[in-house]
Enzyme design. Structure first.
Site, PDB file in Angstrom:
ATOM      1  N   HIS A 308       6.261   0.826   9.709  1.00 60.43           N
ATOM      2  CA  HIS A 308       5.481   0.026   8.761  1.00 60.43           C
ATOM      3  C   HIS A 308       6.160  -1.330   8.523  1.00 60.43           C
ATOM      4  O   HIS A 308       6.917  -1.794   9.353  1.00 60.43           O
ATOM      5  CB  HIS A 308       5.248   0.796   7.464  1.00 60.43           C
ATOM      6  CG  HIS A 308       4.634   2.153   7.699  1.00 60.43           C
ATOM      7  ND1 HIS A 308       3.319   2.318   8.012  1.00 60.43           N
ATOM      8  CD2 HIS A 308       5.208   3.398   7.724  1.00 60.43           C
ATOM      9  CE1 HIS A 308       3.065   3.620   8.190  1.00 60.43           C
ATOM     10  NE2 HIS A 308       4.202   4.291   8.033  1.00 60.43           N
ATOM     11  N   GLU A 322       7.570   3.349   1.530  1.00 58.39           N
ATOM     12  CA  GLU A 322       8.098   3.910   2.763  1.00 58.39           C
ATOM     13  C   GLU A 322       8.731   2.850   3.648  1.00 58.39           C
ATOM     14  O   GLU A 322       9.799   3.068   4.239  1.00 58.39           O
ATOM     15  CB  GLU A 322       6.993   4.636   3.544  1.00 58.39           C
ATOM     16  CG  GLU A 322       7.513   5.269   4.829  1.00 58.39           C
ATOM     17  CD  GLU A 322       6.423   5.825   5.719  1.00 58.39           C
ATOM     18  OE1 GLU A 322       6.758   6.239   6.849  1.00 58.39           O
ATOM     19  OE2 GLU A 322       5.252   5.820   5.299  1.00 58.39           O
ATOM     20  N   HIS A 375      10.417   7.072  10.076  1.00 62.55           N
ATOM     21  CA  HIS A 375       9.381   7.117   9.047  1.00 62.55           C
ATOM     22  C   HIS A 375       9.802   8.040   7.915  1.00 62.55           C
ATOM     23  O   HIS A 375      10.795   8.772   8.018  1.00 62.55           O
ATOM     24  CB  HIS A 375       8.066   7.617   9.650  1.00 62.55           C
ATOM     25  CG  HIS A 375       7.402   6.625  10.554  1.00 62.55           C
ATOM     26  ND1 HIS A 375       6.357   5.825  10.162  1.00 62.55           N
ATOM     27  CD2 HIS A 375       7.655   6.304  11.856  1.00 62.55           C
ATOM     28  CE1 HIS A 375       5.978   5.058  11.177  1.00 62.55           C
ATOM     29  NE2 HIS A 375       6.758   5.329  12.214  1.00 62.55           N
ATOM     30  N   GLU A 440      10.506  11.787  10.965  1.00 63.74           N
ATOM     31  CA  GLU A 440      10.105  11.735   9.559  1.00 63.74           C
ATOM     32  C   GLU A 440      11.307  12.231   8.754  1.00 63.74           C
ATOM     33  O   GLU A 440      11.670  13.405   8.817  1.00 63.74           O
ATOM     34  CB  GLU A 440       8.884  12.611   9.304  1.00 63.74           C
ATOM     35  CG  GLU A 440       7.631  12.194  10.065  1.00 63.74           C
ATOM     36  CD  GLU A 440       6.851  11.084   9.352  1.00 63.74           C
ATOM     37  OE1 GLU A 440       7.371  10.547   8.352  1.00 63.74           O
ATOM     38  OE2 GLU A 440       5.738  10.767   9.798  1.00 63.74           O
TER      39      GLU A 440
END
Length: 479
Positions: A308, A322, A375, A440
């Site tokens: 992101h 995030e 992430h 993640e």
């Protein structure tokens, strides 16, 4: 850490051996003193220097990511996720236990050092009296061999009257004072508080203290003392010094001192050859220790994508977004990268939007060994926790990606406790020309885990876990 332990212990052992073989039996006391001290410090420092000696094996051409990217739209990318395996960490984090034990022992050694120093200073303050022939004196409660600390002579008052060897004794202790031997001892004590685990440090300490006695003995003889009378004083029995911060008249074995007093000095050519050879080998050890060990082989290059960024915040929570957590861990990971070991290339180094297509375009231009996307997760179940590590079965090197995913998940276990290995055909994974893994780190929807994800110390643990996985990948490539 393993590389540091290997090179610091090995380097110090080699230098201790050099001293014993080439220098100890020579009457080069001043040279030996500084060889011991400097080789000790440099062998402990060199493995963390990573000096660049101008040797490079990296043929990759650096690309500036900021100039490489253009603007783009956020592409939805939420493929089906299939679980492959669940890895669970040990109930006890052995690394944390090792670190705790290390600092506990350091604390004990430092407490011991501080206590001894405080007792010594209190003794000086409470029991000092008039000096004797230019050296300050401190009264001992019980008679025994006198000893010194800087310019203070610790001696029983009766010895100043009854000891027939008093002048030679005071000359010996004054040499300790004039040559600042107490500084060496304090340095060894402080270094020992933190490097107590290195066995050769204790051998070094013995050699330094023994050399101090040789220096003081030489000063007494050079001042005009009779050699045989002085030898008799050394043989004279006395209590050994037990205070570790002091220079003591009977601190080392008497036999070694007597042998050195009566030993003839070697020829200048012999001394030069021995000292030169010792310095040459020491220099080689220093260069090898400070040269990053991975430089012998080409390092693995990892393109790291902090997921992101910019107008794409990723998952949100009551705190950091995030994109901020991902970037913080990516930056920590880059800090861990060592020349010749793991080279980290960040796709974004700041809060910047990069489209998925641009990420792929940049990635496939690099001569990298691995693509790693970082992430932070989210779920409708607030109790879900742990890391998830993804690879794509549509990646041309999916089998290698799977192996790397397993190694990265294993590296993360000490930090996260549980990691699930999954497949998912994310765009950046399946269209990458090299092995690709997406991690993640944890669930932002889990209140406890979200709090951890925002903690800089936990972010460092996550980065360290990923880096350990990358080191395991590097080892697997070498094999």
């Amino acid at each position: 850490m393993p590389n540091y332990l290997l090179f610091s212990v090995t380097g110090l052992g080699i230098c201790w051996g050099l001293y014993r073989v080439f220098l100890k039996k020579e009457k080069l006391f001043v040279f030996n003193r500084f060889f011991l001290l400097f080789s000790l410090l440099l062998c402990l420092i060199a493995p963390i220097l990573h000096i660049d000696y101008g040797i490079s094996f990296d043929s990759r051409v650096a690309v500036d990511p900021v100039r490489f990217f253009d603007s783009g739209e956020i592409l939805p990318d939420d493929p089906e996720k299939v679980a492959v395996a669940t890895l669970t960490g040990p109930s006890n984090n052995y690394w944390d236990l090792i670190v705790f034990f290390y600092w506990m022992v350091c604390t004990l050694f430092f407490f011991r050092f501080s206590r001894n120093l405080l007792l010594l200073l209190l003794q000086i303050r409470n029991k000092s009296f008039n000096g004797y022939k230019g050296i300050k004196t401190v009264a001992l409660k019980h008679r025994g061999s006198p000893y010194s600390f800087f310019d203070y002579l610790f001696i029983h008052p009766l010895d100043l009257v009854e000891n027939k060897y008093l002048d030679m004794l005071v000359s010996h202790e004054r040499a300790h004072s004039n040559q600042f031997h107490s500084i060496d001892i304090l340095l060894l004590e402080v270094v020992g508080c933190f490097f107590w685990y290195n066995p050769f440090l204790w051998f070094y300490k013995k050699e330094v203290l023994e050399n101090h006695e040789y220096l003081a003995d030489e000063a007494v003889i050079n001042a005009g003392a009779n050699l045989e009378e002085y030898s008799a004083q050394i043989i004279k029995p006395g209590d050994k010094v037990v205070q570790p911060l002091l220079s003591g008249f009977s601190f080392i074995q008497t036999k070694n001192r007597l042998n050195m007093l009566h030993k003839k000095r070697s020829s200048g050519i012999q001394i030069a050859l021995r000292a030169g050879l010792a310095l040459a080998i020491f220099t080689a050890v220093l260069i090898i220790s400070s040269f990053s060990p991975g430089n012998i082989n080409e390092p693995i290059v990892v393109v790291v994508d902090a997921g992101h960024g910019g107008k794409d915040p990723g998952n949100r929570g009551k705190g950091q977004m995030e994109k901020e957590i991902n970037l913080a861990v990516a930056n920590q990971l880059r800090e861990l990268g060592q020349p010749g070991e793991i080279e980290i290339i960040l796709i974004r180094e700041q809060d910047q939007f990069v489209s998925l297509n641009d990420r792929l375009k940049f990635l496939n231009e690099q001569k990298a060994d691995l693509f790693l996307s970082i992430h932070s997760n989210a779920s409708g179940d607030k109790n879900r926790s742990g890391a998830e590590v993804f690879f794509s079965t549509e990646n041309k090197q999916w089998d290698i990606s799977k192996n790397y995913s397993n190694l990265l998940a294993t590296g993360l276990l000490p930090a996260v406790g549980k990691a699930e290995l999954k497949t998912a055909n994310f765009l950046v994974l399946k269209n990458s020309n090299i092995p690709a893994v997406l991690i993640e780190l944890g669930f932002m929807t889990n209140p406890q885990e979200f709090e951890l994800l925002q903690d800089p110390n936990y972010q460092k643990k996550l980065a360290r876990g990923i880096y350990n996985g990358l080191l395991a990948i590097q080892e697997s490539k070498v094999k």
